[in-house]
Design a protein around this motif. Structure first.
Motif, mmCIF file in Angstrom:
data_model
loop_
_atom_site.group_PDB
_atom_site.id
_atom_site.type_symbol
_atom_site.label_atom_id
_atom_site.label_comp_id
_atom_site.label_asym_id
_atom_site.label_seq_id
_atom_site.Cartn_x
_atom_site.Cartn_y
_atom_site.Cartn_z
ATOM 1 N N LYS A 64 0.855 -1.114 -0.061
ATOM 2 C CA LYS A 64 -0.044 0.056 -0.092
ATOM 3 C C LYS A 64 0.767 1.236 -0.098
ATOM 4 N N LEU A 67 1.937 1.691 -3.718
ATOM 5 C CA LEU A 67 1.186 2.185 -4.532
ATOM 6 C C LEU A 67 0.637 3.478 -4.224
ATOM 7 N N ALA A 68 0.954 4.201 -3.173
ATOM 8 C CA ALA A 68 0.643 5.445 -2.600
ATOM 9 C C ALA A 68 1.557 6.331 -3.258
ATOM 10 N N ILE A 90 -6.869 -4.527 -4.009
ATOM 11 C CA ILE A 90 -6.297 -3.212 -4.210
ATOM 12 C C ILE A 90 -5.787 -2.839 -5.649
ATOM 13 N N LEU A 91 -5.239 -3.875 -5.772
ATOM 14 C CA LEU A 91 -4.468 -3.663 -7.255
ATOM 15 C C LEU A 91 -5.334 -3.255 -8.458
ATOM 16 N N ASP A 94 -7.026 -0.145 -8.272
ATOM 17 C CA ASP A 94 -6.204 1.096 -8.353
ATOM 18 C C ASP A 94 -6.092 1.555 -10.038
ATOM 19 N N LYS A 95 -6.521 2.867 -10.223
ATOM 20 C CA LYS A 95 -6.746 3.318 -11.599
ATOM 21 C C LYS A 95 -5.074 3.532 -12.158
ATOM 22 N N ASN A 96 -4.481 3.991 -11.257
ATOM 23 C CA ASN A 96 -2.920 4.279 -11.743
ATOM 24 C C ASN A 96 -1.912 3.148 -11.935
#
Ligand code: S3P
Length: 172
Positions: A64, A67-68, A90-91, A94-96
């Protein structure tokens, strides 16, 4: 876009990730190395002294954290990362980030892990003759999570350079 490589132990995530990052001119993060850096212990030592549950908690926390990060990068996860603590959800959300499952055959994995068994706490204590059966079962259980990746790239019998070229096209 962040590129996230997933796949079983020995599928080449780190080698391929490093080369892809170089090609894309972006930073590379190996989640296991990141954990070792933060925890000041090797993954094997964490498994040994604190246990797998602790490792899975930290793995989730650091995923996390990574990814942040604001910038784009290539990250290689551990073989088990997608299979624990809602990490795959979570993956996906995640749009990014875009994920790629590097798919390898059981035979290739057995061959690679036979040579690199000791660095991997989950297989380190297995006898060589039990490795095939363990991996076949384990990979079957994990496939459900791996197949949730946005892209799938079969990496058997391909040169690393070929894989990186295909991968770069997939995630562009
Ligand atoms: C694991 C894979 C390892 C490491 C740990 C657990 C797993 O990473 O995270 O030993 O559960 O499959 P690699 O896939 O890079 O070997």
């Amino acid at each position: 876009m962040k590129t996230v490589l997933i796949g079983y132990m020995g599928s080449g995530k780190s080698t391929i990730g490093r080369l892809l990052a170089k090609k894309k001119n972006s930073p590379f993060i190996d989640l296991d190395d990141y954990i070792e850096d933060k925890e000041k212990m090797t993954v094997s030592e964490i498994f040994e002294t604190k246990g797998e549950i602790y490792f899975r908690k930290q793995e989730h926390f650091y995923l996390k954290e990574i990814l942040a990060l604001k910038q784009d990068f290539v990250v290689s996860l551990g073989g088990g990362t997608p299979c624990y603590a809602s990490n795959m959800d979570i993956l996906i959300a995640d749009k990014n980030a875009t994920s790629v499952y590097l798919k390898t055959s059981i035979a290739t994995i057995v061959q690679r892990l036979t040579n690199e068994k000791n660095q991997r706490p989950l297989v380190a204590r297995l006898k060589e003759e039990d490795l095939h059966e363990f991996i076949a079962k384990h990979l079957f259980e994990r496939s459900y999570f791996y197949h949730q990746a946005k892209h799938l790239l079969t990496v058997d019998a391909k040169k690393v350079t070929e894989i990186v070229t295909e991968l770069a096209l997939l995630v562009d």
